[in-house]
Design an enzyme around this catalytic site. Structure first.
Site, PDB file in Angstrom:
ATOM      1  N   ASP A  30       0.869  -1.188   0.000  1.00  0.00           N
ATOM      2  CA  ASP A  30       0.000   0.000   0.000  1.00  0.00           C
ATOM      3  C   ASP A  30       0.905   1.238   0.000  1.00  0.00           C
ATOM      4  O   ASP A  30       1.946   1.246   0.666  1.00  0.00           O
ATOM      5  CB  ASP A  30      -0.872  -0.022   1.265  1.00  0.00           C
ATOM      6  CG  ASP A  30      -2.113   0.851   1.152  1.00  0.00           C
ATOM      7  OD1 ASP A  30      -3.227   0.307   1.284  1.00  0.00           O
ATOM      8  OD2 ASP A  30      -1.971   2.080   0.946  1.00  0.00           O
ATOM      9  N   PHE A  81      -6.840  -4.725  -4.465  1.00  0.00           N
ATOM     10  CA  PHE A  81      -7.809  -3.679  -4.107  1.00  0.00           C
ATOM     11  C   PHE A  81      -7.326  -2.284  -4.468  1.00  0.00           C
ATOM     12  O   PHE A  81      -8.145  -1.377  -4.611  1.00  0.00           O
ATOM     13  CB  PHE A  81      -8.061  -3.680  -2.587  1.00  0.00           C
ATOM     14  CG  PHE A  81      -8.646  -4.950  -2.064  1.00  0.00           C
ATOM     15  CD1 PHE A  81      -9.995  -5.228  -2.219  1.00  0.00           C
ATOM     16  CD2 PHE A  81      -7.858  -5.882  -1.396  1.00  0.00           C
ATOM     17  CE1 PHE A  81     -10.545  -6.402  -1.741  1.00  0.00           C
ATOM     18  CE2 PHE A  81      -8.395  -7.057  -0.907  1.00  0.00           C
ATOM     19  CZ  PHE A  81      -9.735  -7.321  -1.082  1.00  0.00           C
ATOM     20  N   SER A  85     -11.300   5.367  -6.216  1.00  0.00           N
ATOM     21  CA  SER A  85     -12.670   4.886  -6.428  1.00  0.00           C
ATOM     22  C   SER A  85     -13.749   5.957  -6.320  1.00  0.00           C
ATOM     23  O   SER A  85     -14.906   5.632  -6.122  1.00  0.00           O
ATOM     24  CB  SER A  85     -12.962   3.760  -5.435  1.00  0.00           C
ATOM     25  OG  SER A  85     -12.929   4.280  -4.126  1.00  0.00           O
ATOM     26  N   TYR A 149     -14.139   6.098 -13.509  1.00  0.00           N
ATOM     27  CA  TYR A 149     -13.842   5.057 -12.525  1.00  0.00           C
ATOM     28  C   TYR A 149     -14.315   3.691 -13.043  1.00  0.00           C
ATOM     29  O   TYR A 149     -13.545   2.716 -13.082  1.00  0.00           O
ATOM     30  CB  TYR A 149     -14.519   5.402 -11.186  1.00  0.00           C
ATOM     31  CG  TYR A 149     -14.578   4.251 -10.230  1.00  0.00           C
ATOM     32  CD1 TYR A 149     -13.412   3.690  -9.721  1.00  0.00           C
ATOM     33  CD2 TYR A 149     -15.797   3.698  -9.840  1.00  0.00           C
ATOM     34  CE1 TYR A 149     -13.460   2.605  -8.850  1.00  0.00           C
ATOM     35  CE2 TYR A 149     -15.855   2.627  -8.968  1.00  0.00           C
ATOM     36  CZ  TYR A 149     -14.691   2.079  -8.483  1.00  0.00           C
ATOM     37  OH  TYR A 149     -14.737   1.007  -7.635  1.00  0.00           O
ATOM     38  N   ARG A 229     -30.212   1.414  -3.469  1.00  0.00           N
ATOM     39  CA  ARG A 229     -28.939   0.715  -3.637  1.00  0.00           C
ATOM     40  C   ARG A 229     -28.991  -0.621  -2.892  1.00  0.00           C
ATOM     41  O   ARG A 229     -29.785  -0.814  -1.978  1.00  0.00           O
ATOM     42  CB  ARG A 229     -27.776   1.542  -3.051  1.00  0.00           C
ATOM     43  CG  ARG A 229     -27.519   2.850  -3.772  1.00  0.00           C
ATOM     44  CD  ARG A 229     -26.855   2.611  -5.124  1.00  0.00           C
ATOM     45  NE  ARG A 229     -26.575   3.839  -5.838  1.00  0.00           N
ATOM     46  CZ  ARG A 229     -27.439   4.467  -6.642  1.00  0.00           C
ATOM     47  NH1 ARG A 229     -28.664   3.991  -6.811  1.00  0.00           N
ATOM     48  NH2 ARG A 229     -27.100   5.563  -7.269  1.00  0.00           N
ATOM     49  N   ARG A 290     -27.407  14.426  -7.130  1.00  0.00           N
ATOM     50  CA  ARG A 290     -25.960  14.430  -7.384  1.00  0.00           C
ATOM     51  C   ARG A 290     -25.769  13.903  -8.809  1.00  0.00           C
ATOM     52  O   ARG A 290     -26.424  12.934  -9.198  1.00  0.00           O
ATOM     53  CB  ARG A 290     -25.287  13.501  -6.367  1.00  0.00           C
ATOM     54  CG  ARG A 290     -23.792  13.545  -6.352  1.00  0.00           C
ATOM     55  CD  ARG A 290     -23.233  12.705  -5.204  1.00  0.00           C
ATOM     56  NE  ARG A 290     -23.366  11.273  -5.440  1.00  0.00           N
ATOM     57  CZ  ARG A 290     -22.881  10.332  -4.625  1.00  0.00           C
ATOM     58  NH1 ARG A 290     -22.256  10.675  -3.512  1.00  0.00           N
ATOM     59  NH2 ARG A 290     -23.040   9.066  -4.908  1.00  0.00           N
TER      60      ARG A 290
HETATM   61  N1  UFG Z   1     -25.905  10.115  -0.868  1.00  0.00           N
HETATM   62  C1  UFG Z   1     -26.496  11.190  -0.226  1.00  0.00           C
HETATM   63  N2  UFG Z   1     -25.713  11.943   0.596  1.00  0.00           N
HETATM   64  C2  UFG Z   1     -24.395  11.692   0.815  1.00  0.00           C
HETATM   65  C3  UFG Z   1     -23.799  10.583   0.170  1.00  0.00           C
HETATM   66  C4  UFG Z   1     -24.580   9.828  -0.680  1.00  0.00           C
HETATM   67  O1  UFG Z   1     -27.703  11.452  -0.394  1.00  0.00           O
HETATM   68  O2  UFG Z   1     -23.741  12.435   1.598  1.00  0.00           O
HETATM   69  C5  UFG Z   1     -26.725   9.280  -1.772  1.00  0.00           C
HETATM   70  C6  UFG Z   1     -26.183   9.255  -3.188  1.00  0.00           C
HETATM   71  O3  UFG Z   1     -26.669  10.359  -3.933  1.00  0.00           O
HETATM   72  C7  UFG Z   1     -26.694   7.904  -3.675  1.00  0.00           C
HETATM   73  C8  UFG Z   1     -26.677   7.021  -2.415  1.00  0.00           C
HETATM   74  O4  UFG Z   1     -26.651   7.951  -1.320  1.00  0.00           O
HETATM   75  O5  UFG Z   1     -28.014   8.042  -4.106  1.00  0.00           O
HETATM   76  C9  UFG Z   1     -25.464   6.120  -2.318  1.00  0.00           C
HETATM   77  O6  UFG Z   1     -24.293   6.913  -2.521  1.00  0.00           O
HETATM   78  P1  UFG Z   1     -22.812   6.411  -2.196  1.00  0.00           P
HETATM   79  O7  UFG Z   1     -21.887   7.529  -2.549  1.00  0.00           O
HETATM   80  O8  UFG Z   1     -22.758   5.868  -0.809  1.00  0.00           O
HETATM   81  O9  UFG Z   1     -22.627   5.181  -3.161  1.00  0.00           O
HETATM   82  P2  UFG Z   1     -22.730   5.105  -4.764  1.00  0.00           P
HETATM   83  O10 UFG Z   1     -23.952   4.288  -5.053  1.00  0.00           O
HETATM   84  O11 UFG Z   1     -22.630   6.411  -5.422  1.00  0.00           O
HETATM   85  O12 UFG Z   1     -21.362   4.412  -5.095  1.00  0.00           O
HETATM   86  C10 UFG Z   1     -21.127   3.060  -4.963  1.00  0.00           C
HETATM   87  C11 UFG Z   1     -19.639   2.827  -4.710  1.00  0.00           C
HETATM   88  C12 UFG Z   1     -18.840   3.289  -5.904  1.00  0.00           C
HETATM   89  C13 UFG Z   1     -19.347   2.624  -7.135  1.00  0.00           C
HETATM   90  C14 UFG Z   1     -20.826   2.865  -7.283  1.00  0.00           C
HETATM   91  C15 UFG Z   1     -21.414   2.113  -8.436  1.00  0.00           C
HETATM   92  O13 UFG Z   1     -19.240   3.507  -3.561  1.00  0.00           O
HETATM   93  O14 UFG Z   1     -17.494   2.960  -5.705  1.00  0.00           O
HETATM   94  O15 UFG Z   1     -21.512   2.427  -6.124  1.00  0.00           O
HETATM   95  O16 UFG Z   1     -22.455   2.829  -8.965  1.00  0.00           O
HETATM   96  F1  UFG Z   1     -18.741   3.120  -8.225  1.00  0.00           F
END
Ligand code: UFG
Length: 332
Positions: A30, A81, A85, A149, A229, A290
């Site tokens: 790492d 890993f 990301s 990504y 999700r 977002r």
């Molecule tokens: N969200 C919020 N507020 C925050 C953070 C996230 O409302 O402060 C929402 C996002 O808009 C989204 C959901 O919570 O609707 C999940 O967001 P995350 O950022 O936790 O996760 P993502 O689904 O964006 O991302 C994950 C992985 C990525 C990967 C992606 C695949 O973390 O590495 O899934 O789509 F690329």
């Protein structure tokens, strides 16, 4: 001995624990740009069955750094890993992602070939599928990533296919959905700076001086208007890597699997489960969507169940409980 690149990071560190507990010796590689030295120290202090946990600081973008690990350790297989990301950052700065994720992996694969190591478990992602054409998403779903990504991870999947055909290098690609939670014994957990993920961000808002939680978008075409999700527990995810390693050790062919639960939870559901677990009212601001967030991402996981014998066991609430214990430790 198993080489774990990115073993000082969130997903890598939980996998190192699973490896030690399954009886493997481990060497962590790492560069500590995103991983933490404290995490390495914690991992080294875990003395399960007298297993060796070694640490080498180095960068995959420097071939000699990674090649020297193979010269000094007897590596049987690699779990890879190490990567950037963050979806948003990857679109703003693709060069950073192509160099680190793709070029870094090419160096790793070159070192593997030079040292005759031909088994790798690779961290891939649901982001390789892009905007879903149907849900739940199975492994046959088209892969059309919509951000850099996801593109870097898909490129690596494709490189791994070519390296199998040409050099007999066998890989298992694990396509993670949304990884959540922390170690049940609270030794390691999710520790990103800055944090962008949903669960840690909601939990951070429970601490004095923390920011109000920002909920991105409440006008999606989903059950309650917020994104859905598939939250897969980090310890369940780690178990899948051990099974994937066993699959390769038993002569398994190159393969790829989704890692998810098949259950979808909305941002509002995650938020209310966090309120329940923490027994607090969490301050929230509703924001615009977002950029780049698909409405729904849910995995089909039958293939991993049938071929690897993987069974995810933990619920969203289990993940939030361990994530909260870890956040409390970080905020002490
Ligand atoms: N969200 C919020 N507020 C925050 C953070 C996230 O409302 O402060 C929402 C996002 O808009 C989204 C959901 O919570 O609707 C999940 O967001 P995350 O950022 O936790 O996760 P993502 O689904 O964006 O991302 C994950 C992985 C990525 C990967 C992606 C695949 O973390 O590495 O899934 O789509 F690329």
């Amino acid at each position: 001995m198993i080489l774990v690149t990115g073993g000082a990071g969130y997903i890598g560190s939980h996998n190192v624990i699973a490896l030690i507990e399954s009886g493997y010796d481990v060497v962590i590689f790492d560069n500590l740009e995103l991983g933490h030295l404290e995490t390495v120290e914690t991992l080294k202090s875990i003395q399960t069955k007298g297993k060796v946990v070694d640490f080498i600081k180095g960068d995959l973008q420097n071939f000699e750094d990674i090649n020297s690990v193979f010269k000094t350790h007897k590596i049987d297989a690699v779990i890879h890993f190490a990567a950037y990301s963050q979806v948003g950052e990857s679109v703003k700065n693709p060069q950073k992602y192509y160099f680190n994720n793709v070029y870094g992996t090419l160096n790793l694969l070159r070192a593997m070939l030079e040292n005759n190591v031909k088994k790798i478990v690779f961290s891939s992602t649901a982001a390789t599928y892009g905007e879903p054409v149907y849900v739940p998403i199975d492994e046959k779903h088209p892969q059309n990533p919509i951000n850099t990504y996801g593109k870097t991870k898909l490129m690596i999947e494709s490189i791994l296919d070519d390296y199998d055909k040409a050099y007999g290098l066998k890989s298992v690609r694990l396509r993670y959905f949304n990884v959540a939670g922390a170690d049940s014994l609270n030794r390691v957990g999710e520790w990103h700076e800055p944090e962008t993920h949903l669960i840690p961000n909601v939990l951070k808002s429970t601490f004095g001086g923390g920011k109000k939680f920002q909920m991105f978008g409440t006008d999606y075409d989903t059950k309650d208007g917020t994104c859905v999700r598939d939250y897969i527990n980090i310890e369940d995810l780690a178990k899948a890597h051990i099974l994937a390693l066993g699959y390769l050790e038993q002569g398994g062919e190159t393969n790829y699997f989704n890692l998810g639960t098949t259950e979808g939870n909305s941002v509002k559901e995650v938020f209310s489960t966090c309120e329940e677990v923490t027994e607090r009212e969490i301050p929230v601001d509703v924001m615009a969507r977002r950029e780049g967030d698909p409405a729904t991402l849910i995995a089909q996981n039958t293939k991993a169940k049938e071929i690897l014998g993987w069974i995810p066991e933990k619920s969203l609430k289990d993940s939030i409980k361990t994530a909260y214990a870890w956040e409390c430790k970080l905020n002490k």
